[in-house]
Write a protein that holds these residues in place. Structure first.
Motif, PDB file in Angstrom:
ATOM      1  N   THR A 230       0.821  -1.214   0.000  1.00  0.00           N
ATOM      2  CA  THR A 230       0.000   0.000   0.000  1.00  0.00           C
ATOM      3  C   THR A 230       0.847   1.252   0.000  1.00  0.00           C
ATOM      4  O   THR A 230       0.575   2.212  -0.744  1.00  0.00           O
ATOM      5  CB  THR A 230      -0.938   0.012   1.223  1.00  0.00           C
ATOM      6  N   SER A 231       1.897   1.289   0.829  1.00  0.00           N
ATOM      7  CA  SER A 231       2.740   2.491   0.917  1.00  0.00           C
ATOM      8  C   SER A 231       3.400   2.802  -0.416  1.00  0.00           C
ATOM      9  O   SER A 231       3.647   3.966  -0.743  1.00  0.00           O
ATOM     10  CB  SER A 231       3.809   2.324   2.002  1.00  0.00           C
ATOM     11  N   LYS A 232       3.686   1.779  -1.207  1.00  0.00           N
ATOM     12  CA  LYS A 232       4.305   1.986  -2.521  1.00  0.00           C
ATOM     13  C   LYS A 232       3.263   2.392  -3.566  1.00  0.00           C
ATOM     14  O   LYS A 232       3.554   3.179  -4.468  1.00  0.00           O
ATOM     15  CB  LYS A 232       5.009   0.709  -2.980  1.00  0.00           C
ATOM     16  N   ALA A 233       2.055   1.856  -3.431  1.00  0.00           N
ATOM     17  CA  ALA A 233       1.038   2.071  -4.468  1.00  0.00           C
ATOM     18  C   ALA A 233       0.411   3.455  -4.416  1.00  0.00           C
ATOM     19  O   ALA A 233       0.093   4.037  -5.460  1.00  0.00           O
ATOM     20  CB  ALA A 233      -0.049   1.005  -4.352  1.00  0.00           C
ATOM     21  N   VAL A 234       0.222   4.009  -3.217  1.00  0.00           N
ATOM     22  CA  VAL A 234      -0.566   5.238  -3.101  1.00  0.00           C
ATOM     23  C   VAL A 234       0.143   6.474  -3.646  1.00  0.00           C
ATOM     24  O   VAL A 234      -0.510   7.494  -3.893  1.00  0.00           O
ATOM     25  CB  VAL A 234      -0.988   5.497  -1.643  1.00  0.00           C
ATOM     26  N   VAL A 235       1.460   6.408  -3.851  1.00  0.00           N
ATOM     27  CA  VAL A 235       2.171   7.587  -4.345  1.00  0.00           C
ATOM     28  C   VAL A 235       1.729   7.964  -5.752  1.00  0.00           C
ATOM     29  O   VAL A 235       1.949   9.094  -6.191  1.00  0.00           O
ATOM     30  CB  VAL A 235       3.709   7.384  -4.314  1.00  0.00           C
ATOM     31  N   GLY A 236       1.110   7.057  -6.464  1.00  0.00           N
ATOM     32  CA  GLY A 236       0.633   7.386  -7.801  1.00  0.00           C
ATOM     33  C   GLY A 236      -0.721   8.049  -7.807  1.00  0.00           C
ATOM     34  O   GLY A 236      -1.030   8.831  -8.711  1.00  0.00           O
ATOM     35  N   GLY A 237      -1.534   7.774  -6.792  1.00  0.00           N
ATOM     36  CA  GLY A 237      -2.898   8.290  -6.792  1.00  0.00           C
ATOM     37  C   GLY A 237      -3.082   9.644  -6.146  1.00  0.00           C
ATOM     38  O   GLY A 237      -3.839  10.479  -6.661  1.00  0.00           O
ATOM     39  N   TRP A 238      -2.428   9.885  -5.012  1.00  0.00           N
ATOM     40  CA  TRP A 238      -2.677  11.133  -4.292  1.00  0.00           C
ATOM     41  C   TRP A 238      -2.325  12.400  -5.082  1.00  0.00           C
ATOM     42  O   TRP A 238      -3.108  13.367  -5.052  1.00  0.00           O
ATOM     43  CB  TRP A 238      -1.940  11.125  -2.960  1.00  0.00           C
ATOM     44  N   PRO A 239      -1.177  12.485  -5.766  1.00  0.00           N
ATOM     45  CA  PRO A 239      -0.899  13.719  -6.509  1.00  0.00           C
ATOM     46  C   PRO A 239      -1.981  14.069  -7.524  1.00  0.00           C
ATOM     47  O   PRO A 239      -2.366  15.230  -7.662  1.00  0.00           O
ATOM     48  CB  PRO A 239       0.452  13.426  -7.192  1.00  0.00           C
ATOM     49  N   GLU A 240      -2.479  13.041  -8.235  1.00  0.00           N
ATOM     50  CA  GLU A 240      -3.542  13.308  -9.205  1.00  0.00           C
ATOM     51  C   GLU A 240      -4.818  13.778  -8.504  1.00  0.00           C
ATOM     52  O   GLU A 240      -5.447  14.762  -8.900  1.00  0.00           O
ATOM     53  CB  GLU A 240      -3.854  12.051 -10.024  1.00  0.00           C
ATOM     54  N   SER A 241      -5.206  13.071  -7.436  1.00  0.00           N
ATOM     55  CA  SER A 241      -6.441  13.417  -6.734  1.00  0.00           C
ATOM     56  C   SER A 241      -6.393  14.831  -6.177  1.00  0.00           C
ATOM     57  O   SER A 241      -7.359  15.603  -6.316  1.00  0.00           O
ATOM     58  CB  SER A 241      -6.700  12.411  -5.603  1.00  0.00           C
ATOM     59  N   LEU A 242      -5.278  15.189  -5.553  1.00  0.00           N
ATOM     60  CA  LEU A 242      -5.172  16.518  -4.942  1.00  0.00           C
ATOM     61  C   LEU A 242      -5.108  17.616  -5.997  1.00  0.00           C
ATOM     62  O   LEU A 242      -5.641  18.715  -5.798  1.00  0.00           O
ATOM     63  CB  LEU A 242      -3.953  16.568  -4.029  1.00  0.00           C
ATOM     64  N   SER A 243      -4.466  17.330  -7.111  1.00  0.00           N
ATOM     65  CA  SER A 243      -4.433  18.301  -8.204  1.00  0.00           C
ATOM     66  C   SER A 243      -5.838  18.542  -8.746  1.00  0.00           C
ATOM     67  O   SER A 243      -6.246  19.685  -9.010  1.00  0.00           O
ATOM     68  CB  SER A 243      -3.512  17.798  -9.318  1.00  0.00           C
TER      69      SER A 243
END
Length: 261
Positions: A230-243
């Motif tokens: 999970t710690s490795k996977a979420v780095v791809g999703g949060w930047p897009e979501s927050l942007s």
């Protein structure tokens, strides 16, 4: 903002600092200095430029100051300058490179690493607007990764689920609610067997009102229990979501991405 990001990325030592923080977040000044051929003052100077561009954020931990990569500004530049039709292909190429590099780095990493992801962005919208977006199930697909929908029992200990179609992708419970300021959730990834095997982690949204109908949003994702899938996977999703959240709050218009099939 784009000018600050491009200027910050123009120096090779600043790019190397970002690489170090990508490899491991929460580094101290001394740790970063040990990897670079410049003085402590030089590292501080470059960090100041990166912080001014919001590419690096810092958090106090006792007497130490820990530094984290904030990928949101880079995502915003990507959303603006990469044509939408090219996004799936560009990300696929980047993912291939990232997977190869990660496999090499994992050989050197120990199980004692405690990852923490920190994202910070300034939004030209009120705290009320940002809070309403985060806590509205109706608006979840307008900003969440993969246009996920949600259903939430909005109370402490209430359960929530973020879904892709009819399938639950992420679920958890609400730990804290301080209206307009702070929301804490447990985070249990369910989109694949490897992440579903991880213990729940924690996500904290913090909103700080600023003068002139603006606010600062900080998201901290931590308490993974080590270097997990999970710690490795979420780095791809949060930047897009927050942007996307920032775009929606500032313009009222969602930035909807068409996904490659």
């Amino acid at each position: 903002m784009d000018d600050d990001v491009f200027f910050a990325l123009s120096h090779p030592l600043r790019r190397e600092l970002l690489d170090l923080l990508t490899e491991k977040g929460g580094r101290t000044l001394g740790d970063l200095e040990s990897h670079l051929p410049v003085s402590r003052f030089g590292v501080m100077k470059h960090l100041k430029v990166l912080e001014a561009a919001h590419l690096v954020v810092s958090r106090k931990a006792g007497r130490e100051k820990l530094h984290f990569l904030n990928a949101v500004p880079i995502q915003e530049v990507s959303d603006r300058w990469i044509a939408r039709y090219a996004v799936p292909f560009v990300r696929t190429m980047a993912d291939i490179k990232s997977i190869a590099e990660t496999m090499e780095k994992e050989k050197e990493m120990t199980s004692e690493i405690q990852p923490k992801h920190v994202y910070e962005l300034y939004i030209r919208a009120s705290a009320e607007t940002v809070w309403e977006i985060i806590t509205s199930d109706a608006k979840t697909p307008l900003w969440q990764h993969f246009n996920m929908t949600s259903r939430t029992d909005w109370r402490v200990e209430g359960e929530y689920a973020w879904m892709m179609g009819e399938r639950v992708a992420i679920c958890g419970k609400i730990v804290e609610i301080e209206p307009l300021r702070r929301l804490v959730l447990t985070f249990s990834a369910q989109w694949a067997p490897d992440v579903a095997a991880d213990k729940p982690s924690r996500v904290v949204f913090e909103i700080e009102p600023l003068p002139g109908k603006a606010c600062k949003l900080t998201l901290v994702h931590d308490d993974f229990g080590g270097e997990t899938a999970t710690s490795k996977a979420v780095v791809g999703g949060w930047p897009e979501s927050l942007s996307r959240l920032k775009t929606l709050a500032e313009t009222g218009v969602p930035f909807l991405l068409e996904r490659a099939v």
